[in-house]
Write a protein that holds these residues in place. Structure first.
Motif, PDB file in Angstrom:
ATOM      1  N   GLY A 277     -42.455 -24.459 -73.724  1.00 18.63           N
ATOM      2  CA  GLY A 277     -41.323 -24.625 -74.624  1.00 18.63           C
ATOM      3  C   GLY A 277     -41.638 -25.203 -75.982  1.00 18.63           C
ATOM      4  N   GLY A 278     -42.906 -25.577 -76.237  1.00 20.50           N
ATOM      5  CA  GLY A 278     -43.287 -26.056 -77.552  1.00 20.50           C
ATOM      6  C   GLY A 278     -42.917 -27.503 -77.817  1.00 20.50           C
ATOM      7  N   ALA A 279     -43.081 -27.913 -79.077  1.00 24.13           N
ATOM      8  CA  ALA A 279     -42.829 -29.303 -79.464  1.00 24.13           C
ATOM      9  C   ALA A 279     -41.378 -29.706 -79.243  1.00 24.13           C
ATOM     10  N   LEU A 280     -40.460 -28.760 -79.351  1.00 28.50           N
ATOM     11  CA  LEU A 280     -39.047 -29.075 -79.152  1.00 28.50           C
ATOM     12  C   LEU A 280     -38.808 -29.626 -77.754  1.00 28.50           C
ATOM     13  N   TYR A 281     -39.405 -28.998 -76.751  1.00 27.40           N
ATOM     14  CA  TYR A 281     -39.204 -29.443 -75.378  1.00 27.40           C
ATOM     15  C   TYR A 281     -40.152 -30.575 -74.991  1.00 27.40           C
ATOM     16  N   ASP A 282     -41.382 -30.515 -75.451  1.00 28.76           N
ATOM     17  CA  ASP A 282     -42.392 -31.464 -74.978  1.00 28.76           C
ATOM     18  C   ASP A 282     -42.340 -32.797 -75.718  1.00 28.76           C
ATOM     19  N   TYR A 283     -42.212 -32.762 -77.042  1.00 29.16           N
ATOM     20  CA  TYR A 283     -42.210 -33.993 -77.844  1.00 29.16           C
ATOM     21  C   TYR A 283     -40.798 -34.424 -78.238  1.00 29.16           C
ATOM     22  N   ALA A 284     -40.019 -33.482 -78.752  1.00 29.50           N
ATOM     23  CA  ALA A 284     -38.700 -33.844 -79.276  1.00 29.50           C
ATOM     24  C   ALA A 284     -37.794 -34.409 -78.193  1.00 29.50           C
ATOM     25  N   THR A 285     -37.960 -33.956 -76.958  1.00 27.62           N
ATOM     26  CA  THR A 285     -37.095 -34.471 -75.893  1.00 27.62           C
ATOM     27  C   THR A 285     -37.305 -35.969 -75.677  1.00 27.62           C
ATOM     28  N   HIS A 286     -38.518 -36.461 -75.879  1.00 27.34           N
ATOM     29  CA  HIS A 286     -38.761 -37.905 -75.776  1.00 27.34           C
ATOM     30  C   HIS A 286     -37.919 -38.657 -76.809  1.00 27.34           C
ATOM     31  N   ALA A 287     -37.976 -38.195 -78.056  1.00 32.57           N
ATOM     32  CA  ALA A 287     -37.233 -38.865 -79.122  1.00 32.57           C
ATOM     33  C   ALA A 287     -35.727 -38.735 -78.904  1.00 32.57           C
ATOM     34  N   LEU A 288     -35.282 -37.566 -78.466  1.00 36.39           N
ATOM     35  CA  LEU A 288     -33.855 -37.366 -78.212  1.00 36.39           C
ATOM     36  C   LEU A 288     -33.375 -38.231 -77.058  1.00 36.39           C
ATOM     37  N   ASP A 289     -34.200 -38.345 -76.010  1.00 35.43           N
ATOM     38  CA  ASP A 289     -33.800 -39.178 -74.876  1.00 35.43           C
ATOM     39  C   ASP A 289     -33.702 -40.644 -75.287  1.00 35.43           C
ATOM     40  N   LEU A 290     -34.622 -41.106 -76.130  1.00 36.68           N
ATOM     41  CA  LEU A 290     -34.541 -42.479 -76.632  1.00 36.68           C
ATOM     42  C   LEU A 290     -33.275 -42.684 -77.463  1.00 36.68           C
ATOM     43  N   LEU A 291     -32.940 -41.700 -78.279  1.00 40.03           N
ATOM     44  CA  LEU A 291     -31.714 -41.759 -79.069  1.00 40.03           C
ATOM     45  C   LEU A 291     -30.510 -41.889 -78.135  1.00 40.03           C
ATOM     46  N   ASN A 292     -30.465 -41.032 -77.107  1.00 35.97           N
ATOM     47  CA  ASN A 292     -29.369 -41.087 -76.144  1.00 35.97           C
ATOM     48  C   ASN A 292     -29.313 -42.428 -75.431  1.00 35.97           C
ATOM     49  N   TYR A 293     -30.472 -42.956 -75.071  1.00 38.43           N
ATOM     50  CA  TYR A 293     -30.566 -44.214 -74.329  1.00 38.43           C
ATOM     51  C   TYR A 293     -30.025 -45.382 -75.140  1.00 38.43           C
ATOM     52  N   CYS A 294     -30.360 -45.407 -76.424  1.00 39.49           N
ATOM     53  CA  CYS A 294     -30.015 -46.572 -77.256  1.00 39.49           C
ATOM     54  C   CYS A 294     -28.632 -46.485 -77.887  1.00 39.49           C
ATOM     55  N   VAL A 295     -28.202 -45.291 -78.300  1.00 39.10           N
ATOM     56  CA  VAL A 295     -26.912 -45.200 -79.006  1.00 39.10           C
ATOM     57  C   VAL A 295     -26.000 -44.103 -78.481  1.00 39.10           C
ATOM     58  N   GLY A 296     -26.450 -43.296 -77.530  1.00 36.00           N
ATOM     59  CA  GLY A 296     -25.610 -42.228 -77.001  1.00 36.00           C
ATOM     60  C   GLY A 296     -25.973 -40.866 -77.567  1.00 36.00           C
TER      61      GLY A 296
ATOM     62  N   GLU B 184     -48.541 -19.677 -82.006  1.00 35.27           N
ATOM     63  CA  GLU B 184     -47.994 -18.353 -82.260  1.00 35.27           C
ATOM     64  C   GLU B 184     -46.621 -18.158 -81.620  1.00 35.27           C
ATOM     65  N   GLU B 185     -46.423 -18.703 -80.425  1.00 36.15           N
ATOM     66  CA  GLU B 185     -45.187 -18.457 -79.689  1.00 36.15           C
ATOM     67  C   GLU B 185     -44.158 -19.569 -79.822  1.00 36.15           C
ATOM     68  N   VAL B 186     -44.606 -20.789 -80.066  1.00 30.41           N
ATOM     69  CA  VAL B 186     -43.688 -21.932 -80.023  1.00 30.41           C
ATOM     70  C   VAL B 186     -43.738 -22.724 -81.330  1.00 30.41           C
ATOM     71  N   ASP B 187     -42.821 -23.658 -81.443  1.00 34.15           N
ATOM     72  CA  ASP B 187     -42.762 -24.522 -82.615  1.00 34.15           C
ATOM     73  C   ASP B 187     -43.705 -25.707 -82.459  1.00 34.15           C
ATOM     74  N   ASP B 188     -44.278 -26.140 -83.582  1.00 33.22           N
ATOM     75  CA  ASP B 188     -45.130 -27.323 -83.623  1.00 33.22           C
ATOM     76  C   ASP B 188     -44.449 -28.492 -84.322  1.00 33.22           C
ATOM     77  N   GLU B 189     -43.358 -28.225 -85.039  1.00 37.43           N
ATOM     78  CA  GLU B 189     -42.615 -29.283 -85.711  1.00 37.43           C
ATOM     79  C   GLU B 189     -41.121 -28.989 -85.619  1.00 37.43           C
ATOM     80  N   VAL B 190     -40.350 -30.067 -85.534  1.00 30.76           N
ATOM     81  CA  VAL B 190     -38.906 -29.960 -85.351  1.00 30.76           C
ATOM     82  C   VAL B 190     -38.223 -30.976 -86.252  1.00 30.76           C
ATOM     83  N   TYR B 191     -37.215 -30.525 -86.997  1.00 37.68           N
ATOM     84  CA  TYR B 191     -36.438 -31.422 -87.845  1.00 37.68           C
ATOM     85  C   TYR B 191     -34.961 -31.079 -87.667  1.00 37.68           C
ATOM     86  N   ALA B 192     -34.128 -32.092 -87.503  1.00 32.90           N
ATOM     87  CA  ALA B 192     -32.710 -31.831 -87.283  1.00 32.90           C
ATOM     88  C   ALA B 192     -31.864 -32.967 -87.830  1.00 32.90           C
TER      89      ALA B 192
END
Length: 389
Positions: A190-209, A225-233
């Protein structure tokens, strides 16, 4: 959807077992080996079997450990009298394995990302709840002392109204074009979105919802070639708070993964990473030991001791947490299937936002980016300033 429990079986984990819960580990890669080393040193749980689809790996584990080894998880689940299972395979394999463990009435620790499709995660969370089993997902940052402290400060209201949060994750995972890794496949990793970004998103959810909306997003490939290496939102909350996500796993300036939260409030500011928590207070909070201005606390003073240290206290802390909840039959773990699905929901929204038409500024005239002819279409925010290729 609910998968049936085996008729007439009540496992020891649901009663509480003072002699130790019988556990197996599925997947013997880096995380699987780490988890099993920790399990072998954790009181209240006994590693009785291991499983890996590579026969050589399974046979080596069987030769040098006391645990019985298998290369087929279905066979192992059928033969072994178990109370709990630790799943540390690539995420594509999680759904059938979790389904099988739920059907056996086992407590389940599953590595993250939990699933690659949110609908699957919702179904599994509902099934685990209906079955009344202990469940946990390996979002280990919820067990890092500094981030646990951040949550306690937020819950105490020291920042007043929080108006913005930045969640970041960087690391040196993909530093050159390569193929053959499950991480580089859209179907298995699933690329950086699933592997790395989910850690940061889960921390966001944990601390502020969890955010209520994703306002805009960009998924970019640096080497893959197939997946993303960087995510910004950019994300929003119904109360007006906003949050930004910044993730890049192709950043060799970091020796290993580094995750950071920055919270801005009307009464102060918090900056936290794996090493420390910096708190700026506009007014003192003597009841919490916080002076006006900057206050710093280090992870070393915020971390509870663990039985066995491997790679970081948080890895042992999450397994010890799981073992305690299994022994007590307590479903309220710190990182449940349900909380993991919340991160997956935001991932889905980010993917959707990254494919929306952006507005391109073209000689003073604003036009939909989709009207521009591109040999290599860009997505999300990247299209805003992108040049035709």
């Amino acid at each position: 959807m609910v998968w049936p429990l085996r008729a007439g079986r009540e496992s020891r984990l649901q009663k509480g077992n003072p002699d130790g819960s019988r556990c197996t580990g599925i997947g013997l890669g880096k995380m699987g080996i780490s988890h099993q080393a920790i399990l072998n040193s954790t009181s209240g749980i006994e590693l009785v079997a291991t499983c890996d689809s590579t026969p050589l790996v399974a046979s080596v584990m069987g030769r040098y450990t006391k645990a019985r080894s298998y290369s087929d998880y279905a066979e192992m689940l059928a033969k072994e009298p178990l109370d709990a299972v630790v799943i540390a395979t690539p995420p594509k394999a999680h759904v059938p394995m979790v389904e099988a463990a739920i059907a056996k009435g086992l407590a389940i620790f599953c590595e993250k990302p939990f699933v690659l499709e949110t609908a699957d995660g919702i179904a599994l969370a509902e099934a685990a709840e209906a079955a009344g089993i202990v469940n946990q997902v390996g979002y280990h940052y919820r067990f890092v002392g500094s981030f646990v402290h951040v949550k306690s400060l937020v819950d105490a209201g020291i920042l007043g109204r929080i108006h913005h949060v930045t969640a970041e994750a960087y690391g040196p995972v993909v530093l050159r074009p390569k193929t053959g890794s499950w991480r580089g496949s859209k179907q298995t990793g699933g690329g950086a979105l699933y592997d790395y970004a989910t850690h940061a998103l889960d921390l966001l959810n944990y601390c502020v919802g969890r955010p209520d909306t994703v306002l805009s997003a960009s998924l970019g490939s640096v080497f893959s070639e197939e997946v993303d290496d960087e995510v910004y939102a950019l994300m929003g909350y119904d109360d007006g708070m906003t949050a930004t996500l910044q993730v890049n796993w192709s950043d060799e300036s970091y020796r290993k993964m580094s995750t950071k939260l920055t919270l801005y409030g009307t009464k102060g500011k918090i900056i936290a990473d794996r090493q420390e928590v910096q708190v700026y207070m506009r007014e003192p909070r003597p009841d919490l030991g916080l002076n006006q201005g900057w206050n710093v606390r280090y992870t070393t003073e915020l971390t509870e001791p663990v039985d066995y240290y491997l790679r970081g206290e948080e890895y042992s802390a999450q397994i010890e947490h799981f073992a305690r909840h299994v022994a007590a039959g307590d479903k309220a773990t710190r990182s449940t299937f349900a909380t993991a699905v919340e991160a997956d929901m935001t991932v889905d929204a980010i993917r959707a936002a990254a494919t929306r038409d952006a507005i391109r500024i073209d000689d003073g005239e604003m036009v939909a980016a989709s009207t521009q002819t591109r040999a290599r279409p860009r997505t999300g925010l990247a299209r805003l300033f992108g040049k035709s290729q």
